[in-house]
Design an enzyme around this catalytic site. Structure first.
Site, PDB file in Angstrom:
ATOM      1  N   ASP A  21      -2.384  15.704  21.815  1.00  0.00           N
ATOM      2  CA  ASP A  21      -1.207  15.392  21.004  1.00  0.00           C
ATOM      3  C   ASP A  21      -1.394  15.763  19.540  1.00  0.00           C
ATOM      4  O   ASP A  21      -0.445  16.141  18.861  1.00  0.00           O
ATOM      5  CB  ASP A  21      -0.869  13.897  21.106  1.00  0.00           C
ATOM      6  N   ASP A  29       0.825  -1.211   0.000  1.00  0.00           N
ATOM      7  CA  ASP A  29       0.000   0.000   0.000  1.00  0.00           C
ATOM      8  C   ASP A  29       0.862   1.265   0.000  1.00  0.00           C
ATOM      9  O   ASP A  29       0.505   2.277  -0.593  1.00  0.00           O
ATOM     10  CB  ASP A  29      -0.929   0.003   1.214  1.00  0.00           C
ATOM     11  N   GLY A  30       2.011   1.214   0.680  1.00  0.00           N
ATOM     12  CA  GLY A  30       2.902   2.372   0.693  1.00  0.00           C
ATOM     13  C   GLY A  30       3.420   2.708  -0.692  1.00  0.00           C
ATOM     14  O   GLY A  30       3.547   3.880  -1.049  1.00  0.00           O
ATOM     15  N   ARG A  37      -7.275  20.295  22.678  1.00  0.00           N
ATOM     16  CA  ARG A  37      -5.954  20.282  23.298  1.00  0.00           C
ATOM     17  C   ARG A  37      -5.531  18.834  23.449  1.00  0.00           C
ATOM     18  O   ARG A  37      -6.278  18.016  23.988  1.00  0.00           O
ATOM     19  CB  ARG A  37      -5.971  20.971  24.661  1.00  0.00           C
ATOM     20  N   ASN A  62      -5.145   8.462   2.265  1.00  0.00           N
ATOM     21  CA  ASN A  62      -5.445   7.895   3.581  1.00  0.00           C
ATOM     22  C   ASN A  62      -5.819   8.952   4.611  1.00  0.00           C
ATOM     23  O   ASN A  62      -6.931   8.932   5.131  1.00  0.00           O
ATOM     24  CB  ASN A  62      -4.250   7.083   4.099  1.00  0.00           C
ATOM     25  N   GLU A  63      -4.870   9.836   4.930  1.00  0.00           N
ATOM     26  CA  GLU A  63      -5.159  10.779   5.999  1.00  0.00           C
ATOM     27  C   GLU A  63      -4.215  11.962   6.001  1.00  0.00           C
ATOM     28  O   GLU A  63      -3.156  11.959   5.368  1.00  0.00           O
ATOM     29  CB  GLU A  63      -5.092  10.100   7.378  1.00  0.00           C
ATOM     30  N   HIS A  70       2.879   6.234  -2.821  1.00  0.00           N
ATOM     31  CA  HIS A  70       3.947   6.966  -3.496  1.00  0.00           C
ATOM     32  C   HIS A  70       3.583   7.202  -4.966  1.00  0.00           C
ATOM     33  O   HIS A  70       3.787   8.295  -5.506  1.00  0.00           O
ATOM     34  CB  HIS A  70       5.263   6.180  -3.403  1.00  0.00           C
ATOM     35  N   ALA A  78      -4.875  11.497  21.976  1.00  0.00           N
ATOM     36  CA  ALA A  78      -4.627  11.801  23.396  1.00  0.00           C
ATOM     37  C   ALA A  78      -5.094  13.203  23.783  1.00  0.00           C
ATOM     38  O   ALA A  78      -4.298  14.058  24.190  1.00  0.00           O
ATOM     39  CB  ALA A  78      -3.146  11.628  23.717  1.00  0.00           C
TER      40      ALA A  78
END
Length: 264
Positions: A150, A45-46, A148, A122-123, A50, A185
């Site tokens: 991560d 998938d990577g 607020r 993806n994101e 690309h 988080a």
């Protein structure tokens, strides 16, 4: 038909790349790395991500098909043992085009820099360059919350099985044009409060992230890492463009999910 092949770069993938190129040229298909009608990726998938970003300027003309040389991918559904079969399909069989939604990310700046637009398969993730990320989150032009924590992950349905899933987000079928906002988080106490749940936004809703502090930001677009300064806002929405896959056989989404996460 014109074709190009993108390899992961390891010996196994490079060997398959050369075999496929030779086979297709024997069928009188034209090798063209500049303006291909179809791009075959060999790796995972990577590798396909690309290839997509390399040919993003041809998004309406180029279709993708993937061969995975490692673990089963969500985009790469052919295995090396099926190379000859795939080649015959490409050379002889009209393929079906399947389109998946993309994420459009627009970064605007406080100075006179031109805005920058990106497309993600993806994101997109947003993190602060120093300390916690503090962002006003607007939905459809209205302030929803001040986040607020991560960071934030905005994913496509295709990307819902990637980083989004690791953050506790929902898995969304790629036939649904939507984006998902998941928290990393978040800080929740008597003073600070966020929704604490992933948000799924439909095609006509826009998510706008506005910095509260003047800090640098680390933004990823799929595998691309961007350091952004003087950011005024980050706009995320379902893109008008879609990624195009060449399908020669059924590739059921829920079967892929089962094989990736449930089946031993």
């Amino acid at each position: 038909m014109k074709f190009a092949i993108v390899s992961k770069g390891d010996q196994k993938s490079n060997t398959l790349q050369q075999r496929i190129k030779t086979y297709l040229q024997e069928f009188d298909l034209q090798f063209d790395e500049e303006e291909p009608d179809i791009v075959i990726t060999v790796g995972g998938d990577g590798t396909l991500l690309h290839a997509f970003h390399h040919y993003v300027h041809r998004i309406n003309e180029t279709a993708f098909v993937g061969i995975h040389t490692g673990h089963l991918g969500f985009f790469a559904d052919w295995v090396p043992e099926e190379v000859e079969k795939l080649v015959i399909h490409i050379a002889k069989t009209p393929y079906q085009i399947v389109e998946y939604p993309l994420l459009e990310v627009t970064v605007r700046y406080l100075d006179d820099m031109d805005e920058q637009k990106y497309l993600a398969v993806n994101e997109c993730t947003v993190k602060s360059g120093e300390g916690s990320l503090v962002m006003d989150v607007e939905i459809k032009g209205e302030l929803f919350e001040t986040f607020r924590g991560d960071g934030l992950c905005i994913s496509t349905p295709s990307g819902s099985t990637a980083y989004n899933k690791a953050l506790g987000g929902a898995i969304i079928h790629p036939s649904l044009p939507s984006i998902q906002v998941s928290e990393m988080a978040s800080i929740n106490n008597r003073v600070f409060r966020t929704i604490g749940s992933p948000l799924v936004l439909p095609q006509h809703h826009t998510c706008m992230l506005k910095p509260v502090n003047d800090v640098d930001f680390h933004i990823t677009i799929d595998h691309l890492f961007l350091l952004q300064k003087k950011v005024k806002s980050i706009q995320c929405r379902v893109a008008e463009e879609k990624i195009r896959f060449a399908r020669f056989r059924p590739f059921p989404f829920w079967k892929r999910v089962k094989e990736a996460f449930v089946t031993d």
